[in-house]
Design a protein around this motif. Structure first.
Motif, PDB file in Angstrom:
ATOM      1  N   GLY A   4      -6.184 -13.629 -12.479  1.00 34.07           N
ATOM      2  CA  GLY A   4      -7.402 -13.941 -11.742  1.00 34.07           C
ATOM      3  C   GLY A   4      -7.648 -15.415 -11.557  1.00 34.07           C
ATOM      4  N   GLY A   5      -6.608 -16.238 -11.706  1.00 33.78           N
ATOM      5  CA  GLY A   5      -6.786 -17.681 -11.631  1.00 33.78           C
ATOM      6  C   GLY A   5      -7.236 -18.186 -10.279  1.00 33.78           C
ATOM      7  N   SER A   6      -6.845 -17.527  -9.216  1.00 38.55           N
ATOM      8  CA  SER A   6      -7.264 -17.948  -7.889  1.00 38.55           C
ATOM      9  C   SER A   6      -7.392 -16.737  -6.987  1.00 38.55           C
ATOM     10  N   THR A   7      -8.253 -16.854  -6.019  1.00 42.46           N
ATOM     11  CA  THR A   7      -8.454 -15.783  -5.049  1.00 42.46           C
ATOM     12  C   THR A   7      -8.351 -16.347  -3.636  1.00 42.46           C
ATOM     13  N   HIS A   8      -8.015 -15.469  -2.703  1.00 41.89           N
ATOM     14  CA  HIS A   8      -7.864 -15.862  -1.304  1.00 41.89           C
ATOM     15  C   HIS A   8      -8.503 -14.788  -0.437  1.00 41.89           C
ATOM     16  N   TYR A   9      -9.114 -15.215   0.652  1.00 40.69           N
ATOM     17  CA  TYR A   9      -9.786 -14.274   1.540  1.00 40.69           C
ATOM     18  C   TYR A   9      -9.470 -14.587   2.996  1.00 40.69           C
ATOM     19  N   ALA A  10      -9.401 -13.543   3.777  1.00 40.55           N
ATOM     20  CA  ALA A  10      -9.332 -13.726   5.220  1.00 40.55           C
ATOM     21  C   ALA A  10     -10.655 -14.309   5.695  1.00 40.55           C
ATOM     22  N   ASP A  11     -10.599 -15.131   6.729  1.00 40.83           N
ATOM     23  CA  ASP A  11     -11.822 -15.767   7.233  1.00 40.83           C
ATOM     24  C   ASP A  11     -12.875 -14.733   7.628  1.00 40.83           C
ATOM     25  N   SER A  12     -12.422 -13.605   8.107  1.00 38.22           N
ATOM     26  CA  SER A  12     -13.337 -12.585   8.610  1.00 38.22           C
ATOM     27  C   SER A  12     -14.180 -11.936   7.520  1.00 38.22           C
ATOM     28  N   VAL A  13     -13.769 -12.091   6.246  1.00 38.85           N
ATOM     29  CA  VAL A  13     -14.505 -11.431   5.164  1.00 38.85           C
ATOM     30  C   VAL A  13     -15.072 -12.410   4.149  1.00 38.85           C
ATOM     31  N   LYS A  14     -14.808 -13.686   4.318  1.00 38.20           N
ATOM     32  CA  LYS A  14     -15.310 -14.680   3.366  1.00 38.20           C
ATOM     33  C   LYS A  14     -16.826 -14.621   3.274  1.00 38.20           C
ATOM     34  N   GLY A  15     -17.300 -14.639   2.047  1.00 39.89           N
ATOM     35  CA  GLY A  15     -18.736 -14.585   1.820  1.00 39.89           C
ATOM     36  C   GLY A  15     -19.300 -13.179   1.780  1.00 39.89           C
ATOM     37  N   ARG A  16     -18.486 -12.195   2.167  1.00 40.96           N
ATOM     38  CA  ARG A  16     -18.955 -10.801   2.169  1.00 40.96           C
ATOM     39  C   ARG A  16     -18.179  -9.932   1.182  1.00 40.96           C
ATOM     40  N   PHE A  17     -16.891 -10.208   1.018  1.00 44.25           N
ATOM     41  CA  PHE A  17     -16.036  -9.397   0.144  1.00 44.25           C
ATOM     42  C   PHE A  17     -15.680 -10.207  -1.103  1.00 44.25           C
ATOM     43  N   THR A  18     -15.527  -9.502  -2.217  1.00 44.98           N
ATOM     44  CA  THR A  18     -15.108 -10.136  -3.457  1.00 44.98           C
ATOM     45  C   THR A  18     -14.026  -9.295  -4.122  1.00 44.98           C
ATOM     46  N   ILE A  19     -12.903  -9.923  -4.421  1.00 42.68           N
ATOM     47  CA  ILE A  19     -11.818  -9.240  -5.120  1.00 42.68           C
ATOM     48  C   ILE A  19     -11.921  -9.575  -6.596  1.00 42.68           C
ATOM     49  N   SER A  20     -11.666  -8.582  -7.437  1.00 44.38           N
ATOM     50  CA  SER A  20     -11.710  -8.804  -8.877  1.00 44.38           C
ATOM     51  C   SER A  20     -10.719  -7.876  -9.558  1.00 44.38           C
ATOM     52  N   GLN A  21     -10.380  -8.243 -10.770  1.00 42.94           N
ATOM     53  CA  GLN A  21      -9.390  -7.467 -11.526  1.00 42.94           C
ATOM     54  C   GLN A  21      -9.934  -7.180 -12.913  1.00 42.94           C
ATOM     55  N   ASP A  22      -9.822  -5.950 -13.337  1.00 41.18           N
ATOM     56  CA  ASP A  22     -10.174  -5.549 -14.697  1.00 41.18           C
ATOM     57  C   ASP A  22      -8.861  -5.337 -15.439  1.00 41.18           C
ATOM     58  N   SER A  23      -8.412  -6.350 -16.143  1.00 39.62           N
ATOM     59  CA  SER A  23      -7.111  -6.276 -16.785  1.00 39.62           C
ATOM     60  C   SER A  23      -7.052  -5.194 -17.856  1.00 39.62           C
ATOM     61  N   ALA A  24      -8.159  -5.019 -18.575  1.00 42.83           N
ATOM     62  CA  ALA A  24      -8.178  -4.030 -19.651  1.00 42.83           C
ATOM     63  C   ALA A  24      -7.969  -2.620 -19.103  1.00 42.83           C
TER      64      ALA A  24
END
Length: 126
Positions: A54-74
């Motif tokens: 989860g060190g860095s995230t990237h988003y398409a311009d069309s979804v920036k500010g609206r979508f959030t990616i996250s990971q639950d490693s456990a």
């Protein structure tokens, strides 16, 4: 071998929210992970990606500010929180993983990814 199973898709009105989940079998701690979408008649496009740990995230311009990616490693699970949905977000959404320890300079490119889920449909009505 990594297997990915998406869930959480559905139908929602414009302005609404959905949370997609992707459950992984196999160890994915060292894989880049991403969400892609494909609308009818269109190419599959990268929506969001997250680096191992989860060190860095990237988003398409069309979804920036609206979508959030996250990971639950456990729980070995990837999520995509989608807010302020628009009709143009309507598509089949796929989660994907690269091979472990794979370096990518273009994490939103589908060609970088080896493992794919079957997809979950998101429909946004106006």
């Amino acid at each position: 071998q990594v297997q990915l199973v998406e869930s959480g898709g559905g139908s929602v009105q414009a302005g609404g929210s959905l949370r997609l989940s992707c459950a992984a079998s196999g160890y994915i701690a060292y894989n880049n992970l991403g969400w892609f979408r494909q609308a009818p008649g269109k190419e599959r496009e990268g929506v969001a990606a997250i680096a191992p740990g989860g060190g860095s995230t990237h988003y398409a311009d069309s979804v920036k500010g609206r979508f959030t990616i996250s990971q639950d490693s456990a729980k070995n699970t990837l999520h995509l929180q989608m807010n302020s949905l628009k009709p143009e977000d309507t598509a089949m959404y796929y989660c994907a993983a690269t091979r472990p320890y794979f370096y990518t300079s273009n994490p939103l490119s589908r060609s970088e990814y080896t493992y794919w889920g079957q997809g979950t449909q998101v429909t946004v009505s106006s």
